[in-house]
Design an enzyme around this catalytic site. Sequence first.
Site, PDB file in Angstrom:
ATOM      1  N   THR A  45      74.281  46.777  55.045  1.00 17.61           N
ATOM      2  CA  THR A  45      73.329  47.769  55.560  1.00 17.61           C
ATOM      3  C   THR A  45      72.641  47.212  56.804  1.00 17.61           C
ATOM      4  OG1 THR A  45      72.948  48.712  53.373  1.00 17.61           O
ATOM      5  CG2 THR A  45      71.189  49.025  54.982  1.00 17.61           C
ATOM      6  N   SER A  47      71.895  47.776  61.348  1.00 18.59           N
ATOM      7  CA  SER A  47      72.596  48.199  62.565  1.00 18.59           C
ATOM      8  C   SER A  47      73.860  47.388  62.813  1.00 18.59           C
ATOM      9  CB  SER A  47      71.658  48.113  63.772  1.00 18.59           C
ATOM     10  OG  SER A  47      71.127  46.824  63.890  1.00 18.59           O
ATOM     11  N   ASP A 100      78.084  41.755  55.854  1.00 18.86           N
ATOM     12  CA  ASP A 100      76.717  42.269  55.969  1.00 18.86           C
ATOM     13  C   ASP A 100      75.987  41.534  57.085  1.00 18.86           C
ATOM     14  OD1 ASP A 100      74.389  43.649  55.432  1.00 18.86           O
ATOM     15  OD2 ASP A 100      74.245  43.041  53.330  1.00 18.86           O
ATOM     16  N   ASP A 103      68.695  39.032  58.818  1.00 19.18           N
ATOM     17  CA  ASP A 103      67.524  38.964  59.713  1.00 19.18           C
ATOM     18  C   ASP A 103      67.335  37.559  60.265  1.00 19.18           C
ATOM     19  OD1 ASP A 103      66.591  41.733  59.358  1.00 19.18           O
ATOM     20  OD2 ASP A 103      66.446  41.102  57.274  1.00 19.18           O
ATOM     21  N   GLY A 114      66.861  41.959  54.226  1.00 17.29           N
ATOM     22  CA  GLY A 114      65.969  42.962  53.657  1.00 17.29           C
ATOM     23  C   GLY A 114      65.134  43.699  54.686  1.00 17.29           C
ATOM     24  N   GLY A 116      66.141  45.892  56.489  1.00 19.25           N
ATOM     25  CA  GLY A 116      66.536  47.298  56.333  1.00 19.25           C
ATOM     26  C   GLY A 116      66.222  47.852  54.951  1.00 19.25           C
ATOM     27  N   GLU A 122      72.051  44.634  48.260  1.00 14.67           N
ATOM     28  CA  GLU A 122      72.830  43.699  49.091  1.00 14.67           C
ATOM     29  C   GLU A 122      73.077  42.395  48.342  1.00 14.67           C
ATOM     30  OE1 GLU A 122      71.562  44.931  53.635  1.00 14.67           O
ATOM     31  OE2 GLU A 122      70.240  43.625  52.516  1.00 14.67           O
TER      32      GLU A 122
HETATM   33  C1  5RP Z   1      69.118  45.291  55.456  1.00 17.76           C
HETATM   34  C2  5RP Z   1      69.439  43.938  55.966  1.00 17.76           C
HETATM   35  C3  5RP Z   1      70.083  43.859  57.298  1.00 17.76           C
HETATM   36  O1  5RP Z   1      71.302  43.228  57.167  1.00 17.76           O
HETATM   37  C4  5RP Z   1      69.194  43.069  58.211  1.00 17.76           C
HETATM   38  O2  5RP Z   1      67.930  43.699  58.249  1.00 17.76           O
HETATM   39  C5  5RP Z   1      69.776  42.992  59.622  1.00 17.76           C
HETATM   40  O3  5RP Z   1      69.742  44.266  60.191  1.00 17.76           O
HETATM   41  P1  5RP Z   1      70.281  44.544  61.643  1.00 17.76           P
HETATM   42  O4  5RP Z   1      71.738  44.319  61.619  1.00 17.76           O
HETATM   43  O5  5RP Z   1      69.896  45.969  61.903  1.00 17.76           O
HETATM   44  O6  5RP Z   1      69.568  43.596  62.579  1.00 17.76           O
HETATM   45  O7  5RP Z   1      69.214  42.931  55.346  1.00 17.76           O
HETATM   46  O8  5RP Z   1      68.395  45.221  54.263  1.00 17.76           O
END
Ligand code: 5RP
Length: 247
Positions: A45, A47, A100, A103, A114, A116, A122
């Site tokens: 999950t 972007s 996946d 952050d 987390g 997102g 996850e």
């Molecule tokens: C969602 C997550 C995402 O993988 C994390 O926030 C990274 O997001 P992005 O690819 O939008 O930077 O852990 O719960």
Amino acid sequence: FALEQGQEFDADGETGMANVAALKDRAAQAALAHVEDGMRLGIGTGSTAEAFIRALGEKVAGGLRVTGVATSERTAALCASLSIPIVTLEDMPALDLTIDGADEIDPALRLIKGGGGALLREKIVAAASERMIVIADATKQVETLGAFPLPIEINGFGMMSTYLAIRKAAAGLGLSGDIVLRKAGEGPAITDSGHLILDASFGRIPDSEALSAALHAVPGVVEHGLFLGLATFAVIASDEGVTVLQR
Ligand code: 5RP
């Protein structure tokens, strides 16, 4: 009271930098090379994961056969729109590979996830997978975890008590800082599993394993965003190209 201050949450974690989006695409494309016909896939999950899902959708349209388990309702909807077959983890409880985002990633492949809001699913999906590949742009690499506020998923019942217990557990490890309830618009953000999220700005976390154990010991904590020992390798895209971080 810090818990009541709240903070606006940028669901995509976007920085607005055009080149970061291109780097996410680059990492996603590189990870796609590890997806083989017939694989049982955990699908992340965020972007960066969405860049991967779009690339995967093209491969599936071209004949690649995979079966996915989505880590969020948002991911499930995107997969459905791209005709990527999705089943539940109950239907397919053991997976070959999860891909996946993250952050933060430290040199030992410890992660904070987390941002997102999907950390619980996850983590369950990653743990059910033989391998986990993390895809990220180079801005996610850190020497020590903790600049990104640690998401902690909690049950709504007794949230104030849980908040205080988390503070106490963190203080026992010398950690302090604001812990705020994640908001979505006017109200609290609610996860796909119906829980709340606290974002804990502890700052530098010198001992992630100790913090993980301390948080798991707090009743009311459903899960936290420290992913330890789960990532097999990370595909990191920068302006210079793609590098693979291995434990
Ligand atoms: C969602 C997550 C995402 O993988 C994390 O926030 C990274 O997001 P992005 O690819 O939008 O930077 O852990 O719960």
